[in-house]
Write an enzyme that holds these catalytic residues in place. Structure first.
Site, short mmCIF file in Angstrom:
data_model
loop_
_atom_site.label_atom_id
_atom_site.label_comp_id
_atom_site.label_asym_id
_atom_site.label_seq_id
_atom_site.Cartn_x
_atom_site.Cartn_y
_atom_site.Cartn_z
N ARG A 176 5.21 -2.06 2.16
CA ARG A 176 6.32 -2.45 3.18
C ARG A 176 5.72 -2.44 4.43
NH1 ARG A 176 9.76 2.13 0.44
NH2 ARG A 176 7.86 1.93 -0.70
N ARG B 175 -2.27 2.57 4.88
CA ARG B 175 -1.76 1.72 3.87
C ARG B 175 -0.96 2.25 2.82
NH1 ARG B 175 -6.24 -1.11 3.42
NH2 ARG B 175 -6.10 -1.19 5.63
N ASP C 64 -3.52 0.70 -1.82
CA ASP C 64 -4.80 -0.28 -1.95
C ASP C 64 -5.02 -0.14 -3.30
OD1 ASP C 64 -5.78 -1.57 0.09
OD2 ASP C 64 -7.16 -0.19 0.69
N ASP D 258 -8.32 -1.47 -5.49
CA ASP D 258 -9.65 -2.12 -5.66
C ASP D 258 -10.06 -2.18 -6.88
OD1 ASP D 258 -9.89 -2.44 -2.83
OD2 ASP D 258 -10.61 -0.35 -2.52
N1 ROI Z 1 -10.49 6.50 3.76
C1 ROI Z 1 -10.48 7.17 2.52
N2 ROI Z 1 -10.51 8.39 2.63
N3 ROI Z 1 -9.63 6.68 1.36
C2 ROI Z 1 -9.35 5.32 1.45
O1 ROI Z 1 -8.70 4.76 0.27
C3 ROI Z 1 -9.82 4.50 2.47
N4 ROI Z 1 -9.29 3.22 2.39
C4 ROI Z 1 -9.54 2.69 3.46
C5 ROI Z 1 -10.20 2.96 4.80
C6 ROI Z 1 -9.14 2.62 6.12
C7 ROI Z 1 -11.46 2.17 4.84
N5 ROI Z 1 -10.31 4.30 4.63
C8 ROI Z 1 -10.05 5.10 3.56
O2 ROI Z 1 -8.98 1.27 3.48
#
Ligand code: ROI
Length: 166
Positions: A86, A95, A98, A100
């Site tokens: 959102r 975020r 995420d 990955d």
């Molecule tokens: N830092 C942590 N600890 N965990 C994440 O999933 C994560 N993901 C990101 C950034 C902003 C790089 N930092 C993060 O995208």
């Protein structure tokens, strides 16, 4: 001939809008993606942000079995992210969710939309430690053992929480 089943590892992260809930819900949703089955998930970890100052993250890693190709799986993961998103994505900013694609069997993928293994995988404690919970004996397609990477990356700032699946 039946379609081959591949094991993929997915990294999950959230630091907005009830991150624990974002991640546990996403684990359930991963299991419901077409042609995917959630095999196992790591514990949830609270982790200090890598990058700019922002709230701590909740991170986890999930193992999926899938008959989707890497790019088909990426499409599904991006759709799932969109359903949680959102808040507008700012580069290296906070975020809601995420996802990955970290690993896809033994495959290496070098595509404009997707690199597997995930290029940051080897440096991030919030990926390596949960992954090691699921697959301590894993060797990356690059030939590097996960155990060797763990020996180089400190768990500082990473705190395991209760089991991710209630
Ligand atoms: N830092 C942590 N600890 N965990 C994440 O999933 C994560 N993901 C990101 C950034 C902003 C790089 N930092 C993060 O995208």
């Amino acid at each position: 001939m039946s379609t081959p089943v591949h094991r993929a590892y997915i990294g999950l992260g959230s630091n907005l809008e009830n991150p624990r809930n974002q991640v546990t819900t996403a684990l359930d949703e991963l299991n419901q993606l077409p042609h995917c089955r959630l095999v196992v998930a790591s514990k949830l970890y609270q982790s200090e942000p890598l990058g700019p100052l922002q709230p701590d993250f909740i991170n986890a890693v999930a193992a999926l079995e899938t008959t989707l190709s890497p790019l088909e799986l990426l499409d599904q993961l991006q759709e799932l992210e969109q359903r949680h998103q959102r808040v507008r994505h700012e580069h290296w900013g906070p975020r809601t969710l995420d996802l990955d694609l970290l690993l896809y069997g033994d495959r290496r993928v070098d595509h404009p939309r997707l690199q597997v293994p995930h290029p940051e995988l080897t440096k991030r404690n919030f990926v390596l430690y949960p992954l090691a919970e699921l697959a301590p004996e894993l060797t990356l397609p690059t030939g590097i053992a996960l155990a060797a990477l763990l020996a180089q990356v400190s768990p500082d700032g990473l705190r395991p929480l209760a089991s991710s699946i209630s």
